[in-house]
Design an enzyme around this catalytic site. Structure first.
Site, short mmCIF file in Angstrom:
data_model
loop_
_atom_site.label_atom_id
_atom_site.label_comp_id
_atom_site.label_asym_id
_atom_site.label_seq_id
_atom_site.Cartn_x
_atom_site.Cartn_y
_atom_site.Cartn_z
N LYS A 37 12.42 28.26 18.53
CA LYS A 37 11.93 27.33 19.09
C LYS A 37 11.35 27.80 20.51
O LYS A 37 12.41 28.29 21.13
CB LYS A 37 13.05 26.22 19.46
N ASP A 96 15.71 33.15 15.63
CA ASP A 96 15.24 32.62 16.68
C ASP A 96 14.45 33.38 17.52
O ASP A 96 14.22 34.58 17.52
CB ASP A 96 16.34 31.98 17.53
N MET A 104 19.04 26.99 29.95
CA MET A 104 17.79 26.56 29.50
C MET A 104 17.37 25.58 30.62
O MET A 104 16.79 24.62 30.30
CB MET A 104 17.72 25.90 28.33
#
Length: 525
Positions: A60, A38, A169
């Site tokens: 991502k 990741d 996030m």
């Protein structure tokens, strides 16, 4: 057809750096054949995998094109069915907002073996590293962890009543988070902390209230971050009062904060560490401990020699043909002993042979194999071996496993001049990487680098070679202006002067620890 030897390990990488990996994760990484990782996984972790491991970046990134989850699932199945040992490396813990269940479902449907390895979640670690306890007998009897990806899906009437909130996030949605909490009767004076890059050298913390945090963080890049809301944020000032004033431009003279800054004298300095592509960097860890921000540049590629024949012959004749074994690098130690084992021998074959090594790092590599050197020259350079050798060299039979090409000849010449009988054998080869990493080039172009460190003449030569392969418009001709050039010792310094025009720092002790201290001395007057 499914290959029964294939297996997928879904591993949590913790906060991204090697220091936060579990031991089990490190062991599995060292045997990986394919790694699918990741965005928040630090490049230093990738140095743990074998050189022939296939590395696939599927991270991502917010606002940028990302690999579809279905494609990631297909990659895991594909390589597992090919019989590979596959590592799926995720930031934090695989089961904390990691979309792991989707991947597991795909593996189960394809009858692929898998195992989940826990990791240290930023939801727990980042607040701790920012000195914020998530629980307290009075202020916080519970806490909730949530993601800000879909704020409308949360029941804010309930969320707002929870004593302590940890939001992942949420950097891009901070304003909406604050709005929803105030709208659902959370008090404006409720403390809030934004922890950016928790656990990394560039960690930054903003502390405020729901009433003023938007203003405090205006025009700041917050991602990746962990947001903590609740009264426990006030305990940060109690646990470590210095941290609260960390963002102040001018802390009071003689304050404890100043003492903390002195304990990290390289805080604010960005250092480019040139190193071998295959090895994690002790130099980087030493400099990080002093507060520096590190950018690593692979400037050396270590490979097997063109032939093992000469080394194999020497190993077969070890017990009867040599009095001394000289090892001048960790690479020499690693390749010599790997070949020893490959030929069905072990350290008992060295019972009648004395061992000389150059440098603490080489000695440490030897000690990892439960062997102590019989001689280490005091100056930690190869030339010092002859001057300080503990016995007469006349007639001594010496085995010298070394780099195949490009090594210095002076040691062999001086040993031979003293009457020693030298057998040189190629134990490994070192070459130049194909290109400069994009992040390194960007840092040089934008003048982010304060210091460049070189631990060998070859890293200087390869650095210069890589720079010269760039298009002329990529870098200014005076790109080194304002950058301090730090060399580990005299021979490396000569290469710096010849190729880069100068050297600014050379330690008195020619070790990585000595180089680190010399850099500190340069900036702490």
């Amino acid at each position: 057809m499914i290959n029964p030897t294939g297996k997928v390990y879904l591993i949590g990488a913790g906060l991204g750096e090697i220091a936060y990996l579990t031991l089990q994760a490190q062991q599995l990484l060292s045997k990986a054949e394919v790694i699918i990782y990741d965005a928040l996984v630090d490049n230093s972790i990738l140095t743990l995998v074998p050189t022939n491991c296939l590395k696939l970046d599927v991270g991502k990134r917010g606002g940028k094109p990302s690999t579809l989850q279905t494609e990631i699932n297909q990659l895991l199945v594909k390589y597992c069915q090919e019989g590979k040992q596959v590592i799926r490396l995720k930031g934090g813990d695989p089961f904390i907002f990691g979309r792991t269940t989707s991947e597991i479902q795909a593996l189960i449907e394809s009858k692929c073996k898998f195992q989940v390895i826990p990791g240290l979640s930023s939801a727990l670690a980042a607040p701790t590293l920012a000195h914020i306890p998530l629980t307290d007998p009075v202020m916080s009897r519970c806490f909730a962890v949530m993601t800000a990806h879909d704020l409308e899906a949360l029941d804010w009437q309930i969320v707002a009543q929870i004593e302590t909130l940890v939001i992942l996030m949420g950097g891009r949605n901070l304003a909406e988070i604050v709005h929803q909490l105030l709208r659902h009767e959370r008090l404006p004076q409720t403390p809030i902390a934004i922890i950016k890059s928790g656990g990394c050298p560039q960690q930054k913390v903003w502390v405020g209230t729901l009433n003023d945090i938007i203003e405090i963080t205006a025009n700041q890049s917050l991602s990746p971050c962990v947001i903590v809301v609740g009264e426990v944020v006030r305990l940060r000032d109690f646990i470590d009062p210095d941290q609260y004033s960390w963002q102040q431009d001018q802390p009071p003279k003689n304050s404890i904060l100043n003492q903390h800054i002195m304990s990290q004298p390289l805080l604010g300095k960005t250092i480019l560490v040139t190193r071998s592509a295959e090895q994690s960097s002790l130099q980087s860890e030493l400099l990080k401990e002093q507060g520096a921000t590190i950018i690593e540049m692979p400037a050396l590629v270590i490979t097997p020699p063109s032939s093992w024949e000469s080394l194999d012959q020497a190993i077969v004749q070890l017990e009867n043909s040599f009095d001394w074994l000289i090892l001048t690098s960790s690479n020499g130690v690693e390749h010599f002993f790997n070949r020893l084992i490959a030929l069905g021998k072990d350290t008992r074959s060295l019972s009648q042979i004395k061992i000389a090594v150059v440098g603490k790092k080489t000695a440490a590599s030897l000690q990892e194999r439960c062997l102590k050197p019989d001689f280490i020259p005091p100056d930690f350079i190869a030339d010092s071996i002859v001057e300080h050798f503990p016995e007469s060299l006349a007639g001594k039979r010496i085995l010298f496993p070394r780099v195949e090409t490009g090594g210095r000849e002076i040691l062999v010449q001086e040993l031979t001049a003293k009457g020693a009988i030298i057998t040189e054998v190629a134990a490994y080869e070192s070459g130049c990487p194909e290109r400069i990493l994009p992040e390194v080039l960007e840092a040089l172009q934008t003048q982010k680098i304060d210091i460049i460190t070189f631990a060998s003449s070859k890293t200087v030569k390869n650095f210069d070679q890589l720079i010269k392969t760039l298009p002329k418009e990529s870098l200014l001709t005076n790109y080194l202006d304002g950058i301090c050039i730090a060399s580990i010792g005299p021979q490396t310094s000569k290469s710096c002067i010849n190729l880069l025009g100068r050297v600014d720092i050379e330690p008195q002790e020619y070790t990585l620890e000595g180089l680190t201290q010399a850099i500190i001395n340069q900036y702490v007057k």
